[in-house]
Design an enzyme around this catalytic site. Sequence first.
Site, short mmCIF file in Angstrom:
data_model
loop_
_atom_site.label_atom_id
_atom_site.label_comp_id
_atom_site.label_asym_id
_atom_site.label_seq_id
_atom_site.Cartn_x
_atom_site.Cartn_y
_atom_site.Cartn_z
N TYR A 190 0.82 -1.22 0.00
CA TYR A 190 0.00 0.00 0.00
C TYR A 190 0.86 1.26 0.00
CZ TYR A 190 -4.64 1.99 0.04
OH TYR A 190 -5.79 2.65 -0.33
N LYS B 2 -3.90 8.23 2.00
CA LYS B 2 -5.19 7.98 2.69
C LYS B 2 -5.17 8.62 4.09
CE LYS B 2 -7.47 5.55 -0.42
NZ LYS B 2 -8.43 6.26 -1.29
P1 NAP Z 1 -11.85 1.90 -9.58
O1 NAP Z 1 -13.12 1.30 -10.00
O2 NAP Z 1 -10.65 1.63 -10.43
O3 NAP Z 1 -12.06 3.47 -9.37
C1 NAP Z 1 -10.99 4.38 -9.26
C2 NAP Z 1 -11.40 5.59 -10.02
O4 NAP Z 1 -10.44 6.65 -9.90
C3 NAP Z 1 -11.52 5.30 -11.52
O5 NAP Z 1 -12.77 5.76 -11.99
C4 NAP Z 1 -10.38 6.11 -12.10
O6 NAP Z 1 -10.59 6.50 -13.42
C5 NAP Z 1 -10.40 7.27 -11.15
N1 NAP Z 1 -9.25 8.15 -11.34
C6 NAP Z 1 -7.92 7.87 -11.20
N2 NAP Z 1 -7.19 8.96 -11.51
C7 NAP Z 1 -8.07 9.94 -11.83
C8 NAP Z 1 -7.95 11.28 -12.25
N3 NAP Z 1 -6.75 11.88 -12.42
N4 NAP Z 1 -9.07 12.01 -12.50
C9 NAP Z 1 -10.29 11.46 -12.37
N5 NAP Z 1 -10.48 10.18 -11.99
C10 NAP Z 1 -9.38 9.44 -11.73
O7 NAP Z 1 -11.43 1.42 -8.11
P2 NAP Z 1 -12.17 1.47 -6.69
O8 NAP Z 1 -11.56 0.36 -5.92
O9 NAP Z 1 -13.63 1.56 -6.87
O10 NAP Z 1 -11.58 2.81 -6.06
C11 NAP Z 1 -12.41 3.86 -5.59
C12 NAP Z 1 -11.90 4.40 -4.27
O11 NAP Z 1 -12.09 3.42 -3.27
C13 NAP Z 1 -10.42 4.77 -4.24
O12 NAP Z 1 -10.24 5.94 -3.47
C14 NAP Z 1 -9.80 3.58 -3.53
O13 NAP Z 1 -8.57 3.90 -2.91
C15 NAP Z 1 -10.89 3.31 -2.52
N6 NAP Z 1 -10.84 1.98 -1.87
C16 NAP Z 1 -10.76 0.86 -2.63
C17 NAP Z 1 -10.72 -0.39 -2.02
C18 NAP Z 1 -10.62 -1.65 -2.83
O14 NAP Z 1 -10.22 -2.69 -2.30
N7 NAP Z 1 -10.99 -1.65 -4.10
C19 NAP Z 1 -10.74 -0.47 -0.61
C20 NAP Z 1 -10.82 0.70 0.14
C21 NAP Z 1 -10.87 1.93 -0.52
P3 NAP Z 1 -9.82 5.64 -14.58
O15 NAP Z 1 -10.21 4.22 -14.43
O16 NAP Z 1 -10.27 6.28 -15.82
O17 NAP Z 1 -8.35 5.87 -14.31
#
Ligand code: NAP
Length: 293
Positions: A164, A171
């Site tokens: 991480y 975060k």
């Molecule tokens: P995800 O579906 O890949 O979503 C991440 C999003 O961030 C994507 O839509 C991506 O767009 C966008 N993004 C990245 N750079 C960007 C930029 N410069 N401008 C605008 N959008 C941007 O993954 P997710 O897991 O749902 O992540 C969402 C949130 O949840 C994140 O903050 C992540 O850290 C958090 N989270 C995830 C988990 C997990 O296990 N998945 C656990 C806890 C927290 P593109 O795809 O076009 O790059």
Amino acid sequence: MPENTSLTAGTLMKGKRGLVLGIATERSIAYGIAQVVAAQGAELAVTYQVDQLAGRVTSLAKGLGASIVQLADVQNEAHLNQLFDTIEKKWGGLDFLVHSIAFSDRTELDGPYANTTRANFLNTMDISCYSFTDLARRSAAIMHNGGSMLTLTYLGGERVLPHYNVMGVAKAALEASVRYLAVDFGHRKIRVNAISAGPVKTLAASGIGDFRLILRWNEINAPLRRNITTIEVGNAGLFLLSDLGASVTGETLYVDAGYHIMGMLLEKGALETADLLNNIKAEKTARAQRSGT
Ligand code: NAP
């Protein structure tokens, strides 16, 4: 206890208009939240980061009944100006914001955190942390009747978790931002909260090494003995975004099947975890032998 993957229709968000950033696929956490609030009557504005994703995100947005779908890279000032202009012209204001965005160079999520480069440190912080502050300030300016803001965080912001690294540092800063923003906007009846989600297999998660191990580890060792769904994150988001959460602000709410409360693995979990590690080690050895390395 079963995982919750079904949507409940209702009116908890009727008359509320919200901006959701971070829908990349139907597995995205933002999509789970958007599905839940749309089923409760919210009207949505949805964004995509790059033109190549316009088709996919537009078709997901259509299913959500979104009335605004717009390009918005959070590092692009012109995109954000345009996005907020559109929202103001079309809606005259905003009731809620969902920020579900993170990025880091995946090569720096392996190995020691100490090797993080300045360039990736700044970029990770900008996209994964500062963007929330920027969007919160822009949103607050058009939240004329109070509002609610939500961002997504992970346990790696408080504890050291493998793979991480700098994302954990971002975060931690994001969670601190939530508390400062809650104070900045509280007098205007605007609430600011975070959800700390357990691991979910999404595009962003695919950049994290050994993610299959992390998922199974949580499943074995969380008090509820299972992983979470994006609809469950959405249901917790509904609480924070709707009037149900009216006196909750500056908070980080865990939606992780209870994993964060554990201080030590229980014996059964430890034994299953040992089996898991042995199996993964055996798979890695077999793969290395096949490729002759
Ligand atoms: P995800 O579906 O890949 O979503 C991440 C999003 O961030 C994507 O839509 C991506 O767009 C966008 N993004 C990245 N750079 C960007 C930029 N410069 N401008 C605008 N959008 C941007 O993954 P997710 O897991 O749902 O992540 C969402 C949130 O949840 C994140 O903050 C992540 O850290 C958090 N989270 C995830 C988990 C997990 O296990 N998945 C656990 C806890 C927290 P593109 O795809 O076009 O790059």
